[in-house]
Write an enzyme that holds these catalytic residues in place. Structure first.
Site, short mmCIF file in Angstrom:
data_model
loop_
_atom_site.label_atom_id
_atom_site.label_comp_id
_atom_site.label_asym_id
_atom_site.label_seq_id
_atom_site.Cartn_x
_atom_site.Cartn_y
_atom_site.Cartn_z
N GLU A 115 -5.22 -4.44 10.88
CA GLU A 115 -4.16 -3.43 11.05
C GLU A 115 -4.42 -2.63 12.32
O GLU A 115 -5.19 -1.66 12.29
CB GLU A 115 -4.14 -2.48 9.86
N HIS B 160 -9.23 1.66 4.93
CA HIS B 160 -7.95 1.86 5.61
C HIS B 160 -8.13 2.83 6.77
O HIS B 160 -8.93 3.76 6.69
CB HIS B 160 -6.90 2.39 4.63
N GLY C 282 2.64 2.69 10.69
CA GLY C 282 3.60 3.78 10.49
C GLY C 282 4.32 4.20 11.76
O GLY C 282 4.99 5.24 11.79
N LYS D 34 0.20 4.30 -0.39
CA LYS D 34 -0.39 5.54 0.13
C LYS D 34 -0.11 6.69 -0.87
O LYS D 34 -0.13 6.45 -2.07
CB LYS D 34 0.14 5.82 1.54
N GLU E 236 -6.48 5.23 7.77
CA GLU E 236 -6.28 6.65 7.42
C GLU E 236 -7.54 7.23 6.77
O GLU E 236 -7.88 8.39 6.98
CB GLU E 236 -5.04 6.79 6.52
N ASN F 194 0.88 -1.18 0.00
CA ASN F 194 0.00 0.00 0.00
C ASN F 194 0.91 1.23 0.00
O ASN F 194 1.48 1.57 1.03
CB ASN F 194 -0.89 -0.03 1.25
N SER G 15 3.53 -1.71 10.50
CA SER G 15 4.99 -1.79 10.70
C SER G 15 5.55 -3.17 10.38
O SER G 15 6.51 -3.62 11.01
CB SER G 15 5.36 -1.35 12.13
P1 PGA Z 1 2.98 0.58 7.63
O1 PGA Z 1 1.52 0.80 7.00
O2 PGA Z 1 3.47 -0.73 7.08
O3 PGA Z 1 3.78 1.75 7.15
O4 PGA Z 1 2.81 0.55 9.10
C1 PGA Z 1 0.63 -0.27 6.85
C2 PGA Z 1 -0.66 0.24 6.26
O5 PGA Z 1 -1.05 1.36 6.57
O6 PGA Z 1 -1.32 -0.47 5.46
#
Ligand code: PGA
Length: 256
Positions: free
Chosen positions: A164, A96, A170, A13, A98, A11, A210
């Site tokens: 998640e 997601h 992140g 983003k 976000e 992903n 992460s």
């Molecule tokens: P990350 O993001 O691996 O940077 O923690 C995962 C995601 O948001 O799908």
């Protein structure tokens, strides 16, 4: 566990315009993508046409990071499933964290987006996960249950769940293997109640948050962790490929 083919999804983003997308995919296509693992990349919308062209005929799948619940209409800034299919996109992420936290996405809109995407012919990766406050309050399983309440409207054969934990996204702080396996096993139990035991056994549940080469092997080796949804570590082709290899090893049952 062997029946579920591991799925590794990048992903990106809001990273990588057309030039960076091309550089990444050219390197990925040179790399050895293990046949036992399904690999999907999800670039930003503007990079999808070029990515689709580069990935034509390859085993790497292409996904979008969101999709709308209508096929067309007055929805400024949104993109519809048929538009994605026209490009050669076969997957869509919905819900997601976000999108939920920053753009007002709700459990209801997430399921509506997923249902329309499936009806149009896309496979859906539906994201769920608790915040740190919810985990600390002991509400993790109740939150996950609420987030999947509407998914009975979806086709399990074209659905992937991504667990998640919001506090892991992140942050560099991943869930422990025990936390991930506990949530995934509980989700699968609930999926069995919704879809029946067979479909629940076949449905892949990805871990995200992460995930990186340093922790992928142990997380992906968990019995109910069927792959990963990867943000930061998917932007670098070497670390993305290392996670793919870890997924292949976990599928093969190699544990060293
Ligand atoms: P990350 O993001 O691996 O940077 O923690 C995962 C995601 O948001 O799908």
């Amino acid at each position: 566990m062997a029946a579920r083919r591991p799925l590794v999804v990048g992903n990106w983003k809001m990273h990588k315009g057309v030039a960076e997308t091309a550089a990444f995919l050219e390197a990925l296509l040179q790399a050895d993508v293990p046949g036992s693992v399904e690999v999907v990349v999800c670039p930003p919308f503007t990079s999808l046409p070029h990515a689709a062209m580069l990935l034509t005929g390859s085993a790497v799948g292409l996904g979008a990071q969101n999709v709308h619940w209508e096929d067309h209409g007055a929805f400024t800034g949104e993109v519809a499933a048929p538009m994605l299919l026209e490009l050669g996109v076969r997957w869509a992420i919905v819900g997601h964290s976000e999108r939920r936290a920053l753009f007002g996405e709700t459990d209801d809109t997430v399921v509506r987006r997923a249902a329309r995407a499936q009806a149009a012919g896309l496979d859906v990766i539906l994201c769920i996960g608790e915040t740190l406050a919810e985990r600390e309050a002991g509400a993790t399983l109740a939150v996950l249950e609420r987030q999947i309440r509407g998914i009975g409207a979806l086709d399990p054969a074209h659905l992937v769940l991504a667990y998640e934990p919001v506090w892991a996204i992140g942050t560099g702080r991943n869930a422990t293997t025990e936390q991930a396996q506990e949530a995934h096993a509980e989700l699968r139990r609930r999926l069995a109640g919704t879809f029946g035991a067979g479909p629940a056994q076949r449905l892949r549940i990805l871990y995200g948050g992460s995930l990186k080469p340093a922790n992928a092997r142990e997380l992906l080796a968990q019995a109910d962790v069927d792959g990963g949804l990867i943000g930061g570590a998917s932007l670098d082709v070497d670390s993305f490929c290392a996670i793919m290899r870890d997924a292949a090893e976990s599928a093969a049952g190699v544990d060293s």
